[in-house]
Motif scaffolding. Structure first.
Motif, PDB file in Angstrom:
ATOM      1  N   SER A  47      40.973   9.680 -35.421  1.00 39.93           N
ATOM      2  CA  SER A  47      40.415  10.461 -34.309  1.00 39.93           C
ATOM      3  C   SER A  47      39.875   9.544 -33.218  1.00 39.93           C
ATOM      4  CB  SER A  47      39.298  11.377 -34.822  1.00 39.93           C
ATOM      5  OG  SER A  47      39.783  12.296 -35.761  1.00 39.93           O
ATOM      6  N   ILE A 154      34.845  13.750 -27.036  1.00 40.88           N
ATOM      7  CA  ILE A 154      35.057  13.939 -28.470  1.00 40.88           C
ATOM      8  C   ILE A 154      33.709  14.125 -29.145  1.00 40.88           C
ATOM      9  CG2 ILE A 154      35.035  11.469 -29.050  1.00 40.88           C
ATOM     10  CD1 ILE A 154      37.229  12.104 -31.137  1.00 40.88           C
ATOM     11  N   GLY A 156      31.854  15.199 -33.136  1.00 47.04           N
ATOM     12  CA  GLY A 156      31.931  15.552 -34.542  1.00 47.04           C
ATOM     13  C   GLY A 156      30.587  16.117 -34.957  1.00 47.04           C
ATOM     14  N   PRO A 184      33.494  26.051 -36.417  1.00 50.27           N
ATOM     15  CA  PRO A 184      34.406  25.419 -35.461  1.00 50.27           C
ATOM     16  C   PRO A 184      34.765  26.296 -34.266  1.00 50.27           C
ATOM     17  CG  PRO A 184      35.061  24.861 -37.687  1.00 50.27           C
ATOM     18  CD  PRO A 184      33.954  25.860 -37.814  1.00 50.27           C
ATOM     19  N   VAL A 188      34.104  25.265 -30.372  1.00 51.69           N
ATOM     20  CA  VAL A 188      35.211  25.172 -29.424  1.00 51.69           C
ATOM     21  C   VAL A 188      34.962  26.089 -28.224  1.00 51.69           C
ATOM     22  CG1 VAL A 188      37.655  25.720 -29.094  1.00 51.69           C
ATOM     23  CG2 VAL A 188      36.931  24.399 -31.082  1.00 51.69           C
ATOM     24  N   GLU A 192      34.846  24.997 -24.274  1.00 50.68           N
ATOM     25  CA  GLU A 192      35.664  25.645 -23.242  1.00 50.68           C
ATOM     26  C   GLU A 192      34.790  26.193 -22.122  1.00 50.68           C
ATOM     27  OE1 GLU A 192      39.565  27.209 -25.703  1.00 50.68           O
ATOM     28  OE2 GLU A 192      37.743  28.436 -25.756  1.00 50.68           O
ATOM     29  N   PRO A 198      40.167  22.053 -25.027  1.00 48.65           N
ATOM     30  CA  PRO A 198      40.369  21.402 -26.326  1.00 48.65           C
ATOM     31  C   PRO A 198      41.827  20.973 -26.508  1.00 48.65           C
ATOM     32  CG  PRO A 198      39.033  23.367 -26.583  1.00 48.65           C
ATOM     33  CD  PRO A 198      39.561  23.383 -25.170  1.00 48.65           C
ATOM     34  N   GLU A 201      41.734  19.370 -33.001  1.00 45.45           N
ATOM     35  CA  GLU A 201      40.631  19.766 -33.875  1.00 45.45           C
ATOM     36  C   GLU A 201      40.946  19.299 -35.299  1.00 45.45           C
ATOM     37  OE1 GLU A 201      38.997  23.936 -35.727  1.00 45.45           O
ATOM     38  OE2 GLU A 201      39.494  23.909 -33.573  1.00 45.45           O
ATOM     39  N   ARG A 203      39.322  19.514 -39.162  1.00 45.39           N
ATOM     40  CA  ARG A 203      38.310  20.075 -40.064  1.00 45.39           C
ATOM     41  C   ARG A 203      38.245  19.235 -41.330  1.00 45.39           C
ATOM     42  NH1 ARG A 203      38.293  26.629 -39.209  1.00 45.39           N
ATOM     43  NH2 ARG A 203      38.971  26.597 -37.024  1.00 45.39           N
ATOM     44  N   VAL A 214      33.495  19.000 -38.576  1.00 44.41           N
ATOM     45  CA  VAL A 214      34.608  19.257 -37.669  1.00 44.41           C
ATOM     46  C   VAL A 214      34.568  18.234 -36.540  1.00 44.41           C
ATOM     47  CG1 VAL A 214      33.306  20.908 -36.241  1.00 44.41           C
ATOM     48  CG2 VAL A 214      35.811  21.011 -36.290  1.00 44.41           C
ATOM     49  N   VAL A 216      36.235  17.688 -32.698  1.00 40.96           N
ATOM     50  CA  VAL A 216      36.958  18.336 -31.599  1.00 40.96           C
ATOM     51  C   VAL A 216      37.104  17.337 -30.454  1.00 40.96           C
ATOM     52  CG1 VAL A 216      37.007  20.243 -29.943  1.00 40.96           C
ATOM     53  CG2 VAL A 216      35.998  20.591 -32.219  1.00 40.96           C
ATOM     54  N   ALA A 218      38.455  17.146 -26.445  1.00 37.30           N
ATOM     55  CA  ALA A 218      38.773  18.025 -25.320  1.00 37.30           C
ATOM     56  C   ALA A 218      38.957  17.175 -24.059  1.00 37.30           C
ATOM     57  CB  ALA A 218      37.666  19.051 -25.106  1.00 37.30           C
TER      58      ALA A 218
END
Length: 222
Positions: A47, A154, A156, A184, A188, A192, A198, A201, A203, A214, A216, A218
């Motif tokens: 990631s 990013i 977590g 999650p 998200v 947004e 995003p 993702e 998990r 999680v 993510v 974006a």
């Protein structure tokens, strides 16, 4: 100064003091157990590698809530123009000691004065869960505004439905902070609403050192 200051959490000083108390133990545990070291987890490493590749050439990157600087240093090794900030002065002292080649400063996520379009990337790597549920959307909007078009964010965090009060951590050190867990889909949606799109993702099930999580990533639309 920001036109619309971010609300300051009521427990900000308490959280700062708690992280100051655990900072030395936490830094030692990262070194000795691998806790918090993304090099030990191929999915977390992937990631951050993807994030590093995505922000290349876009501008400076800010690691918000950098702790002892583990991820900041990892990104710097990959040629990213990155600096770290943390609420805890003692965490920053450890970061500077362990990674003298990197830049670190003391600041809360709610106190940052970020110029619009000034950053190529922002990280909130397991560092935003102490923000109250009404404050996190303000912080995300501030991050979004600070990104250049095409810049990446990013984060977590811990997955769950409840707010969990922590009273000891990292070797039984007394602390007092609240861990605000997110599902999650809800996280998200907040990202947004902040104006970010995003793009990925991940998990994660409960592991050796933490419950489910999680990640993510974006992007600010061009």
């Amino acid at each position: 100064m920001r036109t619309h200051p971010i609300d300051q959490p009521a427990d900000l000083d308490q959280v700062r003091d708690s992280y100051d108390r655990v900072a030395d133990n936490y830094a030692r545990m990262v070194q000795t157990t691998g806790m918090g070291d993304i090099r030990r987890d191929p999915w977390l490493k992937a990631s951050i590698d993807a994030f590093a590749e995505s922000v290349g050439g876009l501008g400076p990157v800010l690691d918000v809530g950098c702790g002892p600087g583990t991820v900041t240093a990892y990104l710097a090794e990959r040629g990213v123009d990155v600096s770290g900030v943390d609420l805890s002065p003692r965490m920053v002292e450890n970061a500077r000691r362990l990674h003298p080649e990197c830049r670190f400063a003391v600041s809360s996520a709610t106190e940052l004065d970020l110029a619009p379009g000034s950053l190529g990337g922002v990280l909130g790597w397991w560092s935003l869960f102490n923000l109250p549920r009404d404050v996190l959307p303000q912080v995300l909007a501030h991050f979004s505004n600070a990104l250049v078009p095409g810049g990446h964010f990013i984060t977590g965090t811990h997955v769950g439905d409840e707010d969990a009060l922590r009273t000891e951590a990292y070797g039984g050190v007394p602390v007092r902070w609240t861990t605000h867990k997110w599902q999650p889909a809800a996280l998200v949606a907040l990202i947004e609403q902040a104006g970010l799109r995003p793009v990925a993702e991940l998990r994660l099930p409960a592991g050796e050192f933490s419950g489910p999580g999680v990640v993510v990533m974006a992007r600010r639309p061009v």
